[in-house]
Scaffold this active site. Structure first.
Site, PDB file in Angstrom:
ATOM      1  N   SER A   1       0.840  -1.188   0.000  1.00 60.47           N
ATOM      2  CA  SER A   1       0.000   0.000   0.000  1.00 60.47           C
ATOM      3  C   SER A   1       0.885   1.253   0.000  1.00 60.47           C
ATOM      4  O   SER A   1       1.826   1.334  -0.792  1.00 60.47           O
ATOM      5  CB  SER A   1      -0.920  -0.076   1.210  1.00 60.47           C
ATOM      6  OG  SER A   1      -1.956   0.835   1.126  1.00 60.47           O
TER       7      SER A   1
ATOM      8  N   ASP B   1      -9.482  -3.874  -6.256  1.00 62.19           N
ATOM      9  CA  ASP B   1      -8.841  -3.213  -5.116  1.00 62.19           C
ATOM     10  C   ASP B   1      -9.476  -1.835  -4.940  1.00 62.19           C
ATOM     11  O   ASP B   1      -9.338  -0.967  -5.793  1.00 62.19           O
ATOM     12  CB  ASP B   1      -7.333  -3.097  -5.395  1.00 62.19           C
ATOM     13  CG  ASP B   1      -6.569  -2.560  -4.188  1.00 62.19           C
ATOM     14  OD1 ASP B   1      -7.194  -1.897  -3.336  1.00 62.19           O
ATOM     15  OD2 ASP B   1      -5.361  -2.807  -4.108  1.00 62.19           O
TER      16      ASP B   1
ATOM     17  N   HIS C   1      -7.382  -5.458  -1.351  1.00 63.33           N
ATOM     18  CA  HIS C   1      -6.216  -4.615  -1.138  1.00 63.33           C
ATOM     19  C   HIS C   1      -5.095  -5.312  -0.371  1.00 63.33           C
ATOM     20  O   HIS C   1      -3.999  -4.793  -0.275  1.00 63.33           O
ATOM     21  CB  HIS C   1      -6.648  -3.352  -0.392  1.00 63.33           C
ATOM     22  CG  HIS C   1      -5.560  -2.329  -0.267  1.00 63.33           C
ATOM     23  ND1 HIS C   1      -4.956  -1.746  -1.370  1.00 63.33           N
ATOM     24  CD2 HIS C   1      -4.948  -1.789   0.816  1.00 63.33           C
ATOM     25  CE1 HIS C   1      -4.029  -0.887  -0.960  1.00 63.33           C
ATOM     26  NE2 HIS C   1      -3.999  -0.896   0.363  1.00 63.33           N
TER      27      HIS C   1
END
Lengths: 298, 604
Positions: free
Chosen positions: A124, A248, A276
C-alpha cells in the site's frame, strides 16, 4: 512495549543460533531496532527481504506470507512509526508528517543492521515509502516490490488521473480520524482476532492498537493521502516489481497502472488475488510472485 | 416454550438459504425482500449482485445503481479503508466477519450507522464464490461506542490497579519494604493528617513507570528493584522539604506536596518527569525510564483525601492512554465520565456483595386466553443513595468490567429460587421465569453446571426456567453457543432469543440453535399500526417463528391497538405496560390470582 511480547532484534540473533529462535531482550533505548520492534527471522546467511506494512496495520500483517519466505531468506520485519509496538516515546510529529520521515526510518534500520542488497517489499502506501528509501540509499537496495501501490490517492482533474478518492473523501477521513480513532482501533482489534487457534494474537493486537496515539494515525493518514509520488517515481533507478490485485478499492486499477508506467524499471504483475491485502487473503500467490521476481532469477 | 416443537425449518433448505438461492418460494422471497435487516450479496471482489428492498428503503438507493457497483463504495472513506484492509481480508481467510461497525452512505449523502455481518460462500459447481452481507441499523451502538471504549477501558485498568494496590496495603504495614517509603496506607494516613490540619493547598501526583514489567521480565527483578530505588531517590531529591514520596504499588509512586493550584501541580509534575527520564544503567545496559504522571489538587470538603488520590489516579490513567511519558492534570471543573464510572463500578461491586440487588418481574400473558404464562425476571439495584436503579443504569458497566459474571450468577440463583417458590403455590404453579443471559455468561464454560446446581438446590422443575439470549451473543461464538444451548435443552430448560430483529443474521443463524421462543424487540412493537415498516417487520418475525415452529413473545406492548395487531398476526404471548410494569414477587402472585382470564385484558 508489551510485557510478554518477544522482542527479537538483530543483536539477539547470531548466525550460530537457530534461524527463527526468539530472544526477548531489552534494547538499549535509542536503537532503531528497538524503536521499530524489529524482528529478524529466517536464514541469517540468505538474501534480505525487508517487509514493510501499510496504513492501519503492523508487522503482523505479514504473518501469513512468512512461512513461504523464511526458507533461504533473511526476513526483516518492523513496525512503522505510530503502528503496533513502535516506541511511542520516539514518535516525532514533525518527522512523521511526510512519507520521507518513514523512508528515513527504513534506511536507518538497514544501516544499523548493516543490510545490503535488500529487497524491500512495501504494502500500500509503504510501497511509496520504499521507493523513497531506495532513492535515499540506492546502494542498499537491490529491488523494490510494491504490493497494491498508488502514487496518488486523490483524483487529479488536471491530468485526468483517477486515484479513486475525492478531495472531500480525504478531508472527511482526516476529520473522522480525529474523532473516531479510538473506536477505529477497537473495531479493528476484534476483527484481527479472527484467528481462533491463536487467541494470543488478538490480545497482542488489541494491546498494540490501544497504545496508538490518535495523532499518529492522523499524521500517517495525512502523509498518505495528501502526497503525490508520481513525479518521484520517475527517478527510481532500482528495479521494481509492481503487484496488482483485482477489485482493489484503495489502489484502483488506474492508479496501479500509473505507478508501473512512471517507474523506469518496472515489471507489472497481475496477482491472482482480489482486494487490497493479498498478503493476507492470498499469501501463497503473493509469496510466489515475490520469489519469482527476485533479482538474479531468470 | 417447552411444549413447542424443536426449531426446525418448515421448508427443506430453510429460511436461511433464501438470500442465496433465490425465489424458490414466494413467501420466503417476500421475507427476504422485507426482512428486518438489509441483505446484499456480492462477488468475491465486492461487486453487488443482489440487494433486498429493506436495504433500498433504508438507504434510498436505487437497485439499478447498486447492482454491479462495489460494496465498499457505500461506506465513507475511513470505513472503506477499514473494510478493505481488515474485513475483506478476514472474509477471505476465515470466511466471515461479525458485527463490523460502519456507516453506510445513503442516497442523500447522510450517514446511517450500521452493523455488518458477512459470510463468504466458496465457489461451488456452477456457481462462483459469493459474499452474503447482513446490514442492521445500529444508531445506538454507534452513539455508545466511543464513550464506552474510552471511558471503560481506563476505568477498568484503573480499578484493577487500585484493587490490587489496596490488597497489598492491607497486608503490609505503612511502609514499603523495598524503598522504605510510605505505602498506600501510609500515604493515606499522611494525607488525612495534612487535610485534617486544614491545609487547602495539597497536591497529589501519581507517578506510574511505563513498561516497568518489561524491565523486570527481561533484566530480572534485581534490576527492576534497582530501577525502583533509583526512581525513589530521584523523586525524593526533586521535591521540597516536607513533601511525602510514597510507593503505591509495584510501579506506581505518589508525591504529596504543597500546590497552590493545578498549574503549580502541573509544573511540579513536569519537573519530576524530567528528573525521571535521565538514563539509568541497569545490569550494564543504559535504560531510559519513562513515566506517566497524573496530578490533582485536593478539593475542599469531606472525603478530600480519597478524592484527590482518586482524581490523580484517573489522571495518570489518562496520561497512559494518551501515549505515556506525559503529564495529565485533573481538572476540577470537569467531572469526568471515567471517574463517575469508576466510582459506580466500586459501588456495584459492594452492592452485589451487600445484597443490594432486587428482582422485579414483568408478567407475560398468553393472547389466546389471557392467562399468565410467565414472567421476565429483571434486576434492579437498590442503590444506597441514588435509589432504585434500572438495569440500563448499570448493566453495561457490569458487562464491560467483568462484574457481570457475579451479577448474572446472582440473578440466575435469585430467579430460580423465586420460581421454585411460585411452583409450590397452586395459584401460579405453572408460571415460567425467564432470565436474561449476558454474552459472557453464555460463553462461560461453567454455565450449564451453574444452571444445574441452581435447579437442584431450589428443586425447580427445569421446564419452568427460560433463558433469554440475544442474537448478538449467539453470533459472538456460534459453535460454543449452540453446544451450550443444546446442553441446556437436555436439562429441559427453555431457550428464548431476546431483542429479536435488532441483531443481525437472524434468518441465517436461528436454525442452528435449539430455540423455543423469539422475543420481538420493543422498538418494532412500538411502531405497530403507526409505521408500515414496523408492522411488516413484526409480521415477518411472527411468520418466521411460525415457520420455525417456535413461540413468539412481543415485548413493550403499551396500547390496545398494538395488542389487537399482534393478536391478528397470530403472536402467542405479550408483555408490556399495557398489562403490567415489572413488579415485586408478591404482586405477581396476586396478579395471577386475579386473572385466571379468558382473554388478554389490559391492566385496570
Amino acid at each position: 512495549m508489551l510485557p510478554g511480547q518477544p522482542v527479537e532484534t538483530a543483536r539477539g540473533t547470531t548466525p550460530e543460533e537457530s534461524a527463527v529462535t526468539t530472544h526477548p531482550t531489552v534494547e538499549t533505548v535509542g536503537t532503531a531496532a528497538a524503536r521499530h520492534r524489529v524482528r529478524v527471522l529466517g536464514d541469517p546467511a540468505g538474501p534480505v527481504l525487508l517487509l514493510v506494512h501499510g496504513f492501519g496495520t503492523d508487522q503482523h500483517a505479514w504473518d501469513r506470507v512468512l512461512p513461504a519466505l523464511l526458507d533461504g531468506h533473511r526476513v526483516v520485519l518492523l513496525d512503522q512509526a505510530g503502528a503496533g509496538g513502535f516506541d511511542p516515546a520516539a514518535y516525532d510529529r514533525e518527522r512523521y508528517s511526510t512519507l520521507d520521515g518513514y523512508a528515513a526510518d527504513l534506511v536507518a534500520v538497514c544501516e544499523e543492521l548493516d543490510l545490503h542488497d535488500v529487497v524491500v517489499v512495501g504494502h500500500s502506501v509503504s510501497s511509496m515509502i520504499a521507493a523513497r528509501a531506495a532513492l535515499r540509499a540506492p546502494e542498499r537496495f537491490a529491488q523494490v516490490v510494491m504490493v497494491a501501490p498508488s502514487a496518488r490517492y486523490t483524483d487529479d482533474a488536471a491530468t485526468g488521473y483517477e486515484g479513486g478518492f475525492s478531495d472531500e473523501d480525504v478531508a472527511e477521513l482526516l476529520d473522522s480520524l480525529d474523532h473516531n480513532y479510538l473506536s477505529w482501533t477497537a473495531t479493528v482489534a476484534p476483527m484481527l482476532m479472527g484467528n481462533a487457534d491463536r487467541p494470543e494474537l488478538g490480545e497482542e493486537f488489541t494491546g498494540a492498537m490501544r497504545q496508538l496515539h490518535p495523532g499518529t494515525a492522523r499524521d500517517f493518514a495525512r502523509a498518505t493521502f495528501t502526497t503525490d509520488s508520481r513525479e518521484l517515481l520517475t527517478r527510481v533507478s532500482t528495479p521494481t516489481v509492481v503487484l496488482q490485485c483485482r477489485d482493489d478499492a484503495l489502489a484502483v486499477d488506474s492508479a496501479v497502472r500509473e505507478v508501473a508506467a512512471r517507474l523506469p524499471h518496472a515489471t507489472l504483475v497481475a496477482l491472482d488475488a482480489s482486494g487490497h491485502c493479498p498478503h493476507v487473503s492470498a499469501p501463497a500467490a503473493t509469496a510466489a510472485a515475490v520469489l519469482a521476481h527476485l533479482p538474479g532469477r531468470p | 416454550m417447552t411444549t413447542t416443537t424443536p426449531a426446525t425449518p418448515a421448508t427443506p433448505g430453510g429460511a436461511a438459504e433464501v438470500p442465496s438461492d433465490g425465489p424458490s418460494d414466494g413467501g420466503f422471497e417476500a421475507l427476504f425482500e422485507h426482512a428486518p435487516c438489509g441483505y446484499l450479496t456480492t462477488t468475491d471482489g465486492g461487486r453487488i449482485t443482489r440487494v433486498n428492498e429493506t436495504f433500498l428503503t433504508w438507504t434510498g438507493h436505487r437497485r439499478e445503481d447498486l447492482l454491479g457497483s462495489a460494496f465498499g463504495r457505500l461506506l465513507p472513506v475511513g470505513d472503506r479503508i477499514l473494510w478493505s484492509t481488515h474485513s475483506a481480508p478476514q472474509l477471505g481467510t476465515t470466511g466471515s466477519v461479525s458485527e463490523v461497525v460502519v456507516e453506510v452512505v445513503a442516497a442523500d449523502r447522510s450517514r446511517r450507522p450500521a452493523l455488518v455481518t458477512a459470510t463468504r460462500v466458496p465457489a461451488r459447481a456452477g456457481a462462483d464464490a459469493e459474499v452474503r452481507l447482513v446490514v442492521f441499523a445500529a444508531p445506538e451502538r454507534r452513539a455508545h461506542e466511543q464513550e464506552l471504549i474510552a471511558a471503560l477501558h481506563r476505568a477498568e485498568e484503573s480499578e484493577d490497579a487500585r484493587a490490587a494496590a489496596e490488597g497489598e496495603a492491607r497486608r503490609l504495614a505503612l511502609a514499603d519494604p523495598l524503598t522504605g517509603l510510605p505505602n498506600r496506607a501510609g500515604l493515606a494516613a499522611h494525607l488525612g493528617a495534612a487535610l485534617a490540619a486544614g491545609r487547602s493547598d495539597v497536591g497529589v501526583l501519581v507517578v506510574d513507570l511505563d513498561h516497568f514489567a518489561v524491565v523486570n521480565e527481561s533484566l530480572g527483578t534485581a534490576a527492576g528493584d534497582e530501577l525502583l530505588l533509583t526512581v525513589a531517590a530521584r523523586l525524593g531529591a526533586a521535591v521540597r522539604e516536607g513533601a511525602v514520596v510514597a510507593r503505591l504499588s509495584a510501579d506506581e509512586f505518589a508525591v504529596v506536596e504543597r500546590c497552590e493550584d493545578v498549574e503549580a501541580a502541573r509544573g511540579l509534575a513536569e519537573r519530576l518527569l524530567e528528573a525521571l527520564t535521565a538514563p539509568v544503567v541497569l545490569d550494564g545496559l543504559e535504560v531510559v525510564a519513562s513515566a506517566s504522571i497524573g496530578a490533582a489538587v485536593a478539593p475542599p470538603g469531606p472525603g478530600a483525601a480519597q478524592r484527590v488520590l482518586h482524581d490523580a489516579a484517573v489522571a495518570v490513567q489518562r496520561a497512559k492512554a494518551r501515549g505515556r511519558g506525559r503529564v495529565e492534570v485533573h481538572d476540577p471543573t470537569r467531572t469526568g465520565a471515567a471517574a463517575d464510572r469508576l466510582r459506580l463500578l466500586g459501588e456495584l461491586r459492594r452492592g452485589i456483595a451487600d445484597g443490594q440487588l432486587r428482582l422485579h418481574h414483568q408478567p407475560q400473558v398468553r393472547l389466546r386466553d389471557g392467562r399468565l404464562v410467565g414472567v421476565e425476571a429483571l434486576v434492579r439495584w437498590q442503590h444506597p443513595t441514588r435509589g432504585l436503579l434500572a438495569p440500563v443504569q448499570f448493566i453495561e458497566l457490569a458487562e464491560q468490567s467483568g462484574l457481570v459474571r457475579e451479577l448474572g450468577a446472582w440473578v440466575l440463583d435469585a430467579a430460580v429460587a423465586q420460581a421454585a417458590d411460585w411452583a409450590r403455590d397452586p395459584g401460579c404453579a405453572t408460571v415460567e421465569v425467564a432470565v436474561n443471559l449476558s454474552t459472557r455468561q453464555l460463553t462461560d464454560p461453567g454455565l450449564v453446571e451453574a444452571v444445574t446446581t441452581a435447579l437442584s438446590r431450589h428443586r425447580l422443575p427445569a421446564h419452568l426456567l427460560v433463558l433469554e439470549v440475544t442474537e448478538t451473543s449467539l453470533a459472538a461464538d456460534p459453535a460454543t453457543a449452540a453446544a451450550t444451548l443444546v446442553a441446556l435443552k437436555e436439562l429441559g430448560v427453555g431457550v428464548s432469543v431476546d431483542d429479536f430483529g435488532t441483531g443481525y443474521a437472524s434468518l441465517t443463524y436461528l436454525q442452528r440453535f435449539p430455540v423455543d421462543e423469539l422475543k420481538i424487540d420493543r422498538s418494532f412493537v412500538t411502531g405497530l399500526g403507526a409505521s408500515d415498516g414496523d408492522t411488516a417487520i413484526v409480521r415477518a418475525c411472527v411468520q418466521l417463528a411460525q415457520a420455525l415452529g417456535v413461540r413468539t413473545v412481543a415485548e413493550g406492548v403499551e396500547t390496545e391497538q398494538q395488542r389487537e395487531a399482534l393478536a391478528a398476526m397470530g403472536c402467542d404471548v405479550v408483555q408490556g405496560y399495557l398489562f403490567s410494569r415489572p413488579v415485586a414477587a408478591d404482586a405477581v402472585q396476586q396478579w395471577a390470582r386475579e386473572r385466571t382470564g379468558t382473554t388478554a385484558q389490559p391492566a385496570t
